[in-house]
Motif scaffolding. Sequence first.
Motif, PDB file in Angstrom:
ATOM      1  N   PRO A  83     -30.829  -9.737   9.529  1.00 51.23           N
ATOM      2  CA  PRO A  83     -29.707 -10.545  10.035  1.00 51.23           C
ATOM      3  C   PRO A  83     -29.973 -12.044   9.919  1.00 51.23           C
ATOM      4  CG  PRO A  83     -30.260  -8.785  11.577  1.00 51.23           C
ATOM      5  CD  PRO A  83     -31.336  -8.799  10.539  1.00 51.23           C
ATOM      6  N   ASN A  89     -31.524  -6.618   4.528  1.00 52.60           N
ATOM      7  CA  ASN A  89     -31.020  -6.148   5.819  1.00 52.60           C
ATOM      8  C   ASN A  89     -31.343  -7.098   6.969  1.00 52.60           C
ATOM      9  OD1 ASN A  89     -29.680  -3.769   5.089  1.00 52.60           O
ATOM     10  ND2 ASN A  89     -31.613  -2.647   4.966  1.00 52.60           N
ATOM     11  N   MET A 123     -20.595   0.105   6.988  1.00 46.87           N
ATOM     12  CA  MET A 123     -21.437   1.287   7.130  1.00 46.87           C
ATOM     13  C   MET A 123     -22.034   1.640   5.771  1.00 46.87           C
ATOM     14  SD  MET A 123     -20.562   4.775   9.350  1.00 46.87           S
ATOM     15  CE  MET A 123     -20.047   4.097  10.919  1.00 46.87           C
ATOM     16  N   ASP A 131     -24.847  -3.508   5.633  1.00 46.80           N
ATOM     17  CA  ASP A 131     -25.201  -3.708   7.039  1.00 46.80           C
ATOM     18  C   ASP A 131     -26.281  -2.763   7.527  1.00 46.80           C
ATOM     19  OD1 ASP A 131     -23.741  -1.406   6.955  1.00 46.80           O
ATOM     20  OD2 ASP A 131     -22.080  -2.123   8.183  1.00 46.80           O
ATOM     21  N   SER A 132     -26.956  -2.083   6.647  1.00 45.82           N
ATOM     22  CA  SER A 132     -28.061  -1.173   6.980  1.00 45.82           C
ATOM     23  C   SER A 132     -27.587   0.095   7.685  1.00 45.82           C
ATOM     24  CB  SER A 132     -29.142  -1.860   7.839  1.00 45.82           C
ATOM     25  OG  SER A 132     -28.735  -1.977   9.196  1.00 45.82           O
ATOM     26  N   ASP A 133     -26.297   0.247   7.881  1.00 41.60           N
ATOM     27  CA  ASP A 133     -25.794   1.456   8.524  1.00 41.60           C
ATOM     28  C   ASP A 133     -25.314   2.450   7.471  1.00 41.60           C
ATOM     29  OD1 ASP A 133     -26.380   0.953  11.140  1.00 41.60           O
ATOM     30  OD2 ASP A 133     -24.496  -0.056  11.561  1.00 41.60           O
ATOM     31  N   THR A 134     -25.612   3.724   7.721  1.00 40.55           N
ATOM     32  CA  THR A 134     -25.383   4.756   6.725  1.00 40.55           C
ATOM     33  C   THR A 134     -24.287   5.696   7.183  1.00 40.55           C
ATOM     34  OG1 THR A 134     -27.676   4.605   6.086  1.00 40.55           O
ATOM     35  CG2 THR A 134     -26.503   6.598   5.431  1.00 40.55           C
ATOM     36  N   LEU A 163     -23.894 -12.140   6.195  1.00 40.24           N
ATOM     37  CA  LEU A 163     -23.419 -11.648   7.508  1.00 40.24           C
ATOM     38  C   LEU A 163     -22.683 -12.794   8.186  1.00 40.24           C
ATOM     39  CD1 LEU A 163     -23.328  -9.658   9.911  1.00 40.24           C
ATOM     40  CD2 LEU A 163     -25.614 -10.441  10.544  1.00 40.24           C
TER      41      LEU A 163
END
Lengths: 404, 404
Positions: free
Chosen positions: A306, A304, A188, A229-232, A391
């Motif tokens: 994939p 970012n 995250m 993973d581009s999640d914040t 990834l």
Amino acid sequence: MALSPLAPAHFPDLPIIEGVRFASGAAGVKYQGRHDVMLVELAAGTAVAGVFTRSATRSAPVLDCQSKMGSAADGRAAILVNSGNSNAFTGAAGEHSVAAICDAVAAASGIPSSRIFTASTGVIGERLLHERITAKVNDLWAVLSPNGIEDAANAIMTTDTFAKGATADVVIDGKTVRIAGIAKGSGMIAPDMATMLVYIFTDAKISQADLQILLSTLTDQTLNCITVDSDTSTSDSLMCAATGASGVDVTVSAGFTQALHGVMLNLAHQVVRDGEGATKFVEIHVSGAASDADARKVGLSIANSPLVKTAIAGEDPNWGRIIMAIGKSGAQADRDRLTIRFGDILVAENGWVSPDYTEDAGAAYMKQQDLVIAVDLGIAGGLGTIWTCDLTHGYITINADYRS
Amino acid sequence: MALSPLAPAHFPDLPIIEGVRFASGAAGVKYQGRHDVMLVELAAGTAVAGVFTRSATRSAPVLDCQSKMGSAADGRAAILVNSGNSNAFTGAAGEHSVAAICDAVAAASGIPSSRIFTASTGVIGERLLHERITAKVNDLWAVLSPNGIEDAANAIMTTDTFAKGATADVVIDGKTVRIAGIAKGSGMIAPDMATMLVYIFTDAKISQADLQILLSTLTDQTLNCITVDSDTSTSDSLMCAATGASGVDVTVSAGFTQALHGVMLNLAHQVVRDGEGATKFVEIHVSGAASDADARKVGLSIANSPLVKTAIAGEDPNWGRIIMAIGKSGAQADRDRLTIRFGDILVAENGWVSPDYTEDAGAAYMKQQDLVIAVDLGIAGGLGTIWTCDLTHGYITINADYRS
């Protein structure tokens, strides 16, 4: 969880920062058999600055910290952090938990609640069992020590496979100013906000307002330039506490700025090196963009993607996917003016693969653990660097059943 | 490659579209032992409209098609598509390949090059061996047949595990108008541009200008609302050819618009169902947003989140990650006004988990193959729907060494 293959050899020796004491302990919030709470006492007069997530669903402790930033820095202050539960999206119960923890620390320490900062990291949406924490506060307060920073770094970990610390010092006017920082973060992780939990301590003397400006500026050059993973996160918090104990005013010190930048970049890189499932550390350097903002767009689009990240995991020099990521970024780009390099190897130029490039050279380069992908857009002078990881199956394994 | 578990039971029976003939064959561009080229002849007067990727690094055939759109529709037209090589980022050689293919089709057919459209899909950055294609054009032209659409759908596949087709018809003024479409797409799928290769044929009568407006509008409601991996192809091309053979003018026909929308949405869903490594088909419905644009932001943020996608893969009802994705989307959101539903199950409301929600109910729902995640932001009337799939070990396996 197996140690990340990108982990540093060992936790660094962090200096004692005069005016800062640490304690950690096992409250059993979620994890069993390990420390999950850290408590920090900051001496009277310590300036505390912070940078927090801009998420619209940020956690209760983040909202509480933000409301307390910038207030008077006369008395002592404290920081309490728990792992295992993020106290995010927990409604009014979440705010109640923050208040209960601050009240307990206030009662144990005599520090006013307005100078007590908390953070929580872990699962989202489950009630924080704050009574397990408040029951431990007196015990923690009793064991505060200037030496406890490494234990504190361990206590705040969640899916991290190693504790993260960094240090720097700088001599100003014949006196030494010390900086020590710790961080947690592994998944995250995305930039554009402060990333995960970072706590930096220094004995430098600087006003809260000046420290805040410095911290915000350096965040944009360090922690806001990484992505796993581009999640914040809903909990991202970075705090810096300057006790002033060195007696050295660093308000206009380029040396201190550089040292603090170094600590923040080091911690940012360690978060990427502990990226969930990561096997490669990747620096993406973008130059020649129409603007710095465009360079950042291209860097993030590559970092970012994939398809780029899985190609790197497979040690495949698949530069076509980098072309794809540049193309979709929204930044100004011209197929015939851009160049791509893997380290020193010129891969693509003039709208096609370089005549000197060989797949063998590219494939050999991709076998390295630390990679540099450099893109020059050939348009203007815009620059930016983003750090990321690959990834892998490990990321899927960790996240397909993290809660279970 | 194993057939996607989300694949339809069989390829649909597609009707003959009067004025359209197909051929496919094996040119050996990259793949051996299978067809890799499709050729389509369109009768004189066919209106041809197209929507293409907005990538800054789009391929040579895309640039060529875009330059030919909107020209006079008097004579016949042709479409040639190859799989195995995308002819993207191939410099001047790429343009030369497109010209060579168009010249070969023109010579075989007597159709002017300005009415010959090509597309290429596959690896980026390697020279297209167009001579393998041009050598086959006469043979292909000789076997054109109104029945060849299923073979054509097979010929254009790359990492697809099944051929994609859809059909609809509509009766207008007592006459039947038929639509048949095919598509390929599995990875490098992201919206905001036409997605991958889609070819739709109809015997409707409509001007090129009107067909173009209709196609662009419907693309925003269908193909631009899907994402597999947030990566956008350099080759995305959607073309619709209306031969007019039915004699039915559909310029202002709501029935035709609805039928064409249905075919496009069906093909879009099939692309998601063949998403690389996909085991779940997910509809993300967003309502109550400040605007339709905000609803789309939230939907894409959820659909592209690796943490949401891996939770779905693990059948984990981890709604905390949905909260995270809403929070980071940049759309206006208020923690205490949003609701989340899994199908009919109310999961979260009033800033926390719903008192009636149970993990057992959530976990049971996540075991289904087709999932609906509904988010209401409780702010205004903005609406949007995005379709996506999960992120699995299969995606990593496919993409960590796709080129090798």
